[in-house]
Design a protein around this motif. Structure first.
Motif, mmCIF file in Angstrom:
data_model
loop_
_atom_site.group_PDB
_atom_site.id
_atom_site.type_symbol
_atom_site.label_atom_id
_atom_site.label_comp_id
_atom_site.label_asym_id
_atom_site.label_seq_id
_atom_site.Cartn_x
_atom_site.Cartn_y
_atom_site.Cartn_z
ATOM 1 N N GLU A 77 0.838 -1.192 0.000
ATOM 2 C CA GLU A 77 0.000 0.000 0.000
ATOM 3 C C GLU A 77 0.880 1.252 0.000
ATOM 4 O O GLU A 77 1.763 1.407 0.852
ATOM 5 C CB GLU A 77 -0.917 0.022 1.226
ATOM 6 C CG GLU A 77 -1.533 1.382 1.561
ATOM 7 C CD GLU A 77 -2.364 1.983 0.430
ATOM 8 O OE1 GLU A 77 -2.540 3.218 0.441
ATOM 9 O OE2 GLU A 77 -2.834 1.229 -0.454
ATOM 10 N N LEU A 78 0.653 2.107 -0.976
ATOM 11 C CA LEU A 78 1.247 3.444 -1.014
ATOM 12 C C LEU A 78 0.131 4.404 -1.388
ATOM 13 O O LEU A 78 -0.407 4.337 -2.492
ATOM 14 C CB LEU A 78 2.382 3.531 -2.043
ATOM 15 C CG LEU A 78 3.015 4.927 -2.178
ATOM 16 C CD1 LEU A 78 3.760 5.320 -0.908
ATOM 17 C CD2 LEU A 78 3.928 4.998 -3.384
ATOM 18 N N MET A 79 -0.232 5.298 -0.475
ATOM 19 C CA MET A 79 -1.384 6.160 -0.741
ATOM 20 C C MET A 79 -1.125 7.172 -1.843
ATOM 21 O O MET A 79 -2.067 7.778 -2.352
ATOM 22 C CB MET A 79 -1.825 6.875 0.533
ATOM 23 C CG MET A 79 -0.821 7.808 1.127
ATOM 24 S SD MET A 79 -1.502 9.431 1.568
ATOM 25 C CE MET A 79 -1.833 10.128 -0.012
ATOM 26 N N PHE A 80 0.129 7.338 -2.264
ATOM 27 C CA PHE A 80 0.441 8.272 -3.342
ATOM 28 C C PHE A 80 0.336 7.647 -4.730
ATOM 29 O O PHE A 80 0.532 8.329 -5.735
ATOM 30 C CB PHE A 80 1.849 8.849 -3.156
ATOM 31 C CG PHE A 80 1.986 9.713 -1.943
ATOM 32 C CD1 PHE A 80 1.329 10.935 -1.861
ATOM 33 C CD2 PHE A 80 2.766 9.317 -0.871
ATOM 34 C CE1 PHE A 80 1.453 11.738 -0.740
ATOM 35 C CE2 PHE A 80 2.896 10.110 0.259
ATOM 36 C CZ PHE A 80 2.234 11.326 0.325
ATOM 37 N N THR A 81 0.047 6.352 -4.823
ATOM 38 C CA THR A 81 0.005 5.690 -6.135
ATOM 39 C C THR A 81 -0.989 6.376 -7.073
ATOM 40 O O THR A 81 -0.684 6.625 -8.241
ATOM 41 C CB THR A 81 -0.348 4.207 -5.966
ATOM 42 O OG1 THR A 81 0.713 3.556 -5.249
ATOM 43 C CG2 THR A 81 -0.531 3.532 -7.322
ATOM 44 N N TYR A 87 0.407 8.321 -10.546
ATOM 45 C CA TYR A 87 0.103 7.781 -11.863
ATOM 46 C C TYR A 87 -1.168 8.364 -12.472
ATOM 47 O O TYR A 87 -1.590 7.928 -13.551
ATOM 48 C CB TYR A 87 0.010 6.254 -11.792
ATOM 49 C CG TYR A 87 1.351 5.615 -11.506
ATOM 50 C CD1 TYR A 87 2.257 5.372 -12.524
ATOM 51 C CD2 TYR A 87 1.726 5.298 -10.205
ATOM 52 C CE1 TYR A 87 3.494 4.802 -12.278
ATOM 53 C CE2 TYR A 87 2.975 4.737 -9.937
ATOM 54 C CZ TYR A 87 3.849 4.495 -10.975
ATOM 55 O OH TYR A 87 5.079 3.943 -10.720
ATOM 56 N N ARG A 88 -1.759 9.359 -11.784
ATOM 57 C CA ARG A 88 -2.980 9.997 -12.295
ATOM 58 C C ARG A 88 -3.990 8.945 -12.722
ATOM 59 O O ARG A 88 -4.544 8.966 -13.823
ATOM 60 C CB ARG A 88 -2.668 10.937 -13.474
ATOM 61 C CG ARG A 88 -1.426 11.793 -13.327
ATOM 62 C CD ARG A 88 -1.488 12.725 -12.145
ATOM 63 N NE ARG A 88 -2.457 13.796 -12.310
ATOM 64 C CZ ARG A 88 -2.741 14.683 -11.359
ATOM 65 N NH1 ARG A 88 -2.137 14.614 -10.179
ATOM 66 N NH2 ARG A 88 -3.626 15.635 -11.575
ATOM 67 N N THR A 89 -4.250 7.995 -11.839
ATOM 68 C CA THR A 89 -5.124 6.877 -12.173
ATOM 69 C C THR A 89 -6.556 7.353 -12.434
ATOM 70 O O THR A 89 -6.970 8.421 -11.968
ATOM 71 C CB THR A 89 -5.139 5.842 -11.035
ATOM 72 O OG1 THR A 89 -5.629 6.469 -9.847
ATOM 73 C CG2 THR A 89 -3.743 5.301 -10.776
ATOM 74 N N ASP A 90 -7.298 6.526 -13.154
ATOM 75 C CA ASP A 90 -8.678 6.885 -13.479
ATOM 76 C C ASP A 90 -9.543 7.050 -12.234
ATOM 77 O O ASP A 90 -10.553 7.766 -12.270
ATOM 78 C CB ASP A 90 -9.301 5.811 -14.383
ATOM 79 C CG ASP A 90 -8.674 5.783 -15.770
ATOM 80 O OD1 ASP A 90 -8.051 6.792 -16.160
ATOM 81 O OD2 ASP A 90 -8.804 4.754 -16.457
ATOM 82 N N ASP A 91 -9.150 6.378 -11.146
ATOM 83 C CA ASP A 91 -9.949 6.452 -9.921
ATOM 84 C C ASP A 91 -9.324 7.381 -8.879
ATOM 85 O O ASP A 91 -9.565 7.231 -7.684
ATOM 86 C CB ASP A 91 -10.164 5.055 -9.333
ATOM 87 C CG ASP A 91 -8.866 4.414 -8.844
ATOM 88 O OD1 ASP A 91 -7.762 4.930 -9.158
ATOM 89 O OD2 ASP A 91 -8.952 3.390 -8.138
ATOM 90 N N MET A 92 -8.546 8.355 -9.322
ATOM 91 C CA MET A 92 -7.868 9.261 -8.390
ATOM 92 C C MET A 92 -8.846 9.946 -7.451
ATOM 93 O O MET A 92 -8.553 10.205 -6.278
ATOM 94 C CB MET A 92 -7.066 10.306 -9.167
ATOM 95 C CG MET A 92 -6.051 11.060 -8.332
ATOM 96 S SD MET A 92 -4.888 12.017 -9.342
ATOM 97 C CE MET A 92 -5.871 13.464 -9.706
ATOM 98 N N ALA A 93 -10.046 10.236 -7.923
ATOM 99 C CA ALA A 93 -11.043 10.932 -7.106
ATOM 100 C C ALA A 93 -11.552 10.081 -5.950
ATOM 101 O O ALA A 93 -12.235 10.604 -5.054
ATOM 102 C CB ALA A 93 -12.219 11.371 -7.977
ATOM 103 N N GLU A 94 -11.218 8.782 -5.933
ATOM 104 C CA GLU A 94 -11.604 7.943 -4.799
ATOM 105 C C GLU A 94 -11.024 8.471 -3.499
ATOM 106 O O GLU A 94 -11.619 8.294 -2.431
ATOM 107 C CB GLU A 94 -11.158 6.495 -5.014
ATOM 108 C CG GLU A 94 -12.010 5.717 -6.001
ATOM 109 C CD GLU A 94 -13.470 5.645 -5.560
ATOM 110 O OE1 GLU A 94 -13.707 5.333 -4.372
ATOM 111 O OE2 GLU A 94 -14.352 5.901 -6.375
#
Length: 335
Positions: A266-270, A274-281
């Motif tokens: 677990e890294l909360m900065f992932t 990576y500007r993931t599609d679910d960043m707003a989670e």
């Protein structure tokens, strides 16, 4: 604006390890909030960035800080969730300047509404550790509404302090926390752990003495390489192990095979890295944590208040974290 920053990787006792400076206010991008910082908390990541992350190649300043509570001052063109005057909390983004400044620009997708029932100092203690604990428990270890036995190694620290509460609030697991001193053991019990054992002893032996033959889940938050063999022994077949620290030595993953154990990082900065599609989670997660706080189901993990935000006080906080003796979170407030 006032800020605390560094431009060399130095030991905390060096006079230039953290420096009081003046900087221009940050520019706001289309998805950004400009936040007036009211309070911050200090995390192990702050000390790691100060010691190991290369400062800007052009010799400019690096502002650390990945926990903040404050007030929205301005918003970017594409912002939809917040407006000036809103009270917010967040843990930010490793790729951008941090929160140890009077103003910070942060992507709104990483931001949640601050609990109405908390002041800024109490709120600043929670975002980074709440995100880390939530993602590890529920995204990695799949503990939401689950039963079983959860071992939390290093339970008195920032992540452990909120992880115990989240596990009690949102699952049906029996929580066993580790702590090595009377004051930290009392803290872990106060936060809701069913059992507390001493991690200076062999963990599997200490668990058996507490009447626990095995655990179904383990969250190793510190010194994983020291405890790894004992955690593997303590885990039941098909158990899950999650970790967040940086082991000094490679872990023997073959040791997991016989019991079909799974390993989860677990890294909360992932999401922000990576500007993931679910960043707003992360923003939605913080809103849910705020609801739990306001409902009285979670409490702030503020351990010590170190005064105003300046280089001297932040050095004190870094030194305590590096000593490994911190209980809960260290918070600073105002300039």
């Amino acid at each position: 604006m006032k800020a605390v920053a560094f431009r060399q990787n130095l030991p905390v006792e060096h006079p230039d390890s953290l420096v009081d400076i003046d900087l221009a206010r940050p520019e706001v991008r289309e998805h950004d909030l400009l936040v007036r910082i009211e309070a911050v908390a200090v995390n192990p990541v702050d000390t790691k960035v100060r010691r190991f992350h290369a400062p800007p190649a052009d010799g400019s300043w690096r502002v650390p800080g990945w926990d903040a509570a404050g007030v929205v001052e301005a918003v970017g063109d594409q912002v939809s969730r917040f407006r000036p005057g809103d009270r917010v909390w967040y843990a930010g983004d490793l790729t951008r300047q941090g929160s140890h400044a009077e103003y910070q620009a942060v992507d709104e997708r990483l931001v949640g509404r601050m609990p109405e029932s908390l002041g800024f100092a109490e709120a600043a203690a929670l975002p980074l550790t709440a995100i880390t604990a939530w993602e590890l428990l529920f995204d990695r270890l799949q503990l939401r509404d689950a039963e079983g036995r959860l071992l939390v190694v290093g339970a008195a620290g920032g992540v452990g302090s909120i992880m115990i509460q989240l596990a009690r609030a949102l699952s049906r697991v029996t929580v066993i926390g580790t702590a090595s001193r009377p004051d930290t053991a009392a803290w872990v019990r106060e936060l809701g752990a069913h059992h507390v054992i001493d991690h200076r002893r062999p963990l599997a032996e200490a668990l058996r003495e507490a009447g626990i033959e095995s655990v179904t889940h383990a969250a190793s938050l510190t010194h994983t390489d020291q405890h790894y063999a004992q955690i593997v022994e303590a885990l039941a077949p098909q158990g899950r192990l999650g970790l967040i620290d940086d082991p000094a030595h490679p872990l023997d993953v073959l040791a997991l095979k016989r019991k079909s154990l799974s390993l989860h990082w677990e890294l909360m900065f992932t999401r922000s890295l990576y500007r993931t599609d679910d960043m707003a989670e992360q923003g939605r997660l913080l809103d849910q944590v705020a609801d739990l706080v306001d409902a009285g189901r979670l409490r702030s993990t503020l351990g010590e208040h170190y005064g105003i935000i300046n280089a001297a006080n932040l050095k004190r906080a870094h030194a305590l974290l590096e000593s490994g003796r911190a209980r809960g979170k260290i918070v600073l407030q105002g300039f």
